[in-house]
Scaffold this active site. Structure first.
Site, PDB file in Angstrom:
ATOM      1  N   HIS A  40       9.249 -10.585   7.010  1.00 36.26           N
ATOM      2  CA  HIS A  40       8.931 -11.242   8.481  1.00 36.26           C
ATOM      3  C   HIS A  40       9.412 -12.391   8.752  1.00 36.26           C
ATOM      4  O   HIS A  40       9.116 -13.238   9.781  1.00 36.26           O
ATOM      5  CB  HIS A  40       7.464 -10.972   8.677  1.00 36.26           C
ATOM      6  N   GLN A  52       5.626 -10.322   3.348  1.00 42.03           N
ATOM      7  CA  GLN A  52       5.055 -10.045   4.701  1.00 42.03           C
ATOM      8  C   GLN A  52       4.735 -11.532   5.126  1.00 42.03           C
ATOM      9  O   GLN A  52       4.521 -11.766   6.519  1.00 42.03           O
ATOM     10  CB  GLN A  52       4.111  -9.139   4.953  1.00 42.03           C
ATOM     11  N   THR A  95      -2.294  -6.711   0.715  1.00 40.61           N
ATOM     12  CA  THR A  95      -2.104  -6.246   1.878  1.00 40.61           C
ATOM     13  C   THR A  95      -2.745  -4.662   1.782  1.00 40.61           C
ATOM     14  O   THR A  95      -2.728  -4.254   0.875  1.00 40.61           O
ATOM     15  CB  THR A  95      -0.632  -5.812   1.826  1.00 40.61           C
ATOM     16  N   SER A  96      -3.228  -4.213   2.948  1.00 38.61           N
ATOM     17  CA  SER A  96      -3.787  -3.003   2.985  1.00 38.61           C
ATOM     18  C   SER A  96      -2.868  -1.814   2.561  1.00 38.61           C
ATOM     19  O   SER A  96      -1.597  -1.990   3.137  1.00 38.61           O
ATOM     20  CB  SER A  96      -4.533  -2.699   4.450  1.00 38.61           C
ATOM     21  N   ASN A 128      -5.865  -5.406  -3.790  1.00 38.90           N
ATOM     22  CA  ASN A 128      -6.411  -5.894  -2.470  1.00 38.90           C
ATOM     23  C   ASN A 128      -7.691  -5.978  -2.698  1.00 38.90           C
ATOM     24  O   ASN A 128      -8.659  -5.411  -3.285  1.00 38.90           O
ATOM     25  CB  ASN A 128      -5.830  -4.780  -1.208  1.00 38.90           C
ATOM     26  N   LEU A 129      -8.273  -6.897  -1.694  1.00 41.09           N
ATOM     27  CA  LEU A 129      -9.519  -7.495  -1.854  1.00 41.09           C
ATOM     28  C   LEU A 129     -10.405  -6.519  -1.146  1.00 41.09           C
ATOM     29  O   LEU A 129     -11.298  -5.867  -1.492  1.00 41.09           O
ATOM     30  CB  LEU A 129      -9.796  -8.619  -1.010  1.00 41.09           C
ATOM     31  N   GLU A 130     -10.007  -6.098   0.148  1.00 44.65           N
ATOM     32  CA  GLU A 130     -10.731  -5.082   0.938  1.00 44.65           C
ATOM     33  C   GLU A 130     -10.631  -3.640   0.552  1.00 44.65           C
ATOM     34  O   GLU A 130      -9.579  -3.154   0.054  1.00 44.65           O
ATOM     35  CB  GLU A 130      -9.972  -5.135   2.497  1.00 44.65           C
ATOM     36  N   ALA A 151      -6.004 -11.480  -5.091  1.00 47.52           N
ATOM     37  CA  ALA A 151      -4.699 -11.478  -5.806  1.00 47.52           C
ATOM     38  C   ALA A 151      -4.553 -12.461  -6.636  1.00 47.52           C
ATOM     39  O   ALA A 151      -3.897 -12.177  -7.862  1.00 47.52           O
ATOM     40  CB  ALA A 151      -3.598 -11.335  -4.607  1.00 47.52           C
ATOM     41  N   VAL A 172       4.897 -15.334   6.012  1.00 43.60           N
ATOM     42  CA  VAL A 172       6.140 -16.195   6.616  1.00 43.60           C
ATOM     43  C   VAL A 172       5.941 -17.764   6.233  1.00 43.60           C
ATOM     44  O   VAL A 172       6.648 -18.655   6.560  1.00 43.60           O
ATOM     45  CB  VAL A 172       6.017 -16.222   8.037  1.00 43.60           C
TER      46      VAL A 172
END
Ligand SMILES: [Zn+2]
Length: 256
Positions: A116, A98, A188-189, A213-215, A232, A100
């Site tokens: 993207h 995702q 990414t979530s 993922n971190l979150e 990551a 760019v």
């Protein structure tokens, strides 16, 4: 953490998001201390804004282009590039990003779907024009560049908010997921588009599904069989069994 036995898989699909480029400084221009706030970034990433204020959009994306060009791949990018190089001929890694910023290609990954688009390319904004998308490192801050063929404004070759993913990229992503037996989403979530749809597709294809993922996920993500919380650039090299460090001696190819 135990690394994934990559030799067991033939169709490997990795989806990467912003978290993979965070250690490269790509996000440092965002957030409350950044040059732009999230609302401004969203506005300047919208196709509607490009139509009415193309120069404002170009100023932002020119800066993003320069920031991306000045950044370098990190250990996450390198681990994925190294993975692709050590696969057997009957194995295939499809990297869907995702991001760019072009950092996967710069790290040496070859089979990359830039879902993207890329900030390092420009194209004509006129869909009927024959100008091909082209590599572009130029910075446009005073004037909107014009297409050499038809005179329409050039635009960054990214997918703006309000636009569809180009059909050829969508098809390539779906085809890779159809043949997928290992799916990893990183940075990414797992619960938002496109990761949530991709992981469901991968599960339907019978794949092992892994999220890095971190979150923390607020409501979990039942489609992922394994969830690893962390950065990551730290976790991918461990999971993929590669140090991700430059200057590391090449690994010998694995035998089936
Ligand atoms: Zn044109």
């Amino acid at each position: 953490m135990e690394s994934i036995d990559i030799g067991k898989y033939r169709g490997i699909v990795v989806l990467t998001g912003a978290g993979v480029s965070a250690a490269s400084g790509i996000r440092t221009f965002r957030g409350k201390d950044g040059l732009w706030n999230d609302a401004t970034i969203a506005r300047l990433s919208d196709i509607g804004t490009f139509r009415t204020e193309p120069l404002e959009v170009w100023k932002f994306w020119s800066a993003a282009r320069a920031i991306s060009a000045a950044a370098g791949p990190n250990a996450a990018h390198r681990a994925l590039a190294a993975l692709e190089k050590r696969l057997r001929p009957d194995q295939r890694l499809t990297l869907i990003t995702q991001n760019v910023d072009g950092l996967h290609r710069r790290a040496g990954s070859a089979n990359v779907i830039e879902y993207h688009g890329s900030v390092h390319r420009s194209r004509c904004s006129n869909g009927r024009c024959g100008l091909e998308s082209f590599a572009d490192s130029a910075v446009y801050e005073t004037e909107v560049p014009a297409c050499p063929l038809c005179g329409s404004p050039l635009r960054p070759d990214i997918v703006f908010f309000g636009e569809m993913i180009p059909p050829d990229l969508e098809r390539a992503a779906r085809a890779a997921l159809d043949a997928c037996d290992l799916f990893i989403a990183a940075g990414t979530s797992g619960t938002v588009h496109p990761a949530n749809g991709f992981v469901r597709h991968a599960r339907d294809a019978g794949a092992r599904t892994v999220l890095v993922n971190l979150e923390e996920l607020e409501d979990g993500s039942p489609q992922f069989m394994e969830i690893h919380r962390g950065k990551a650039e730290e976790l991918l090299p461990l999971l993929l069994g590669a140090s991700g460090q430059e200057g590391r001696p090449p690994t010998s190819p694995r035998r089936p």
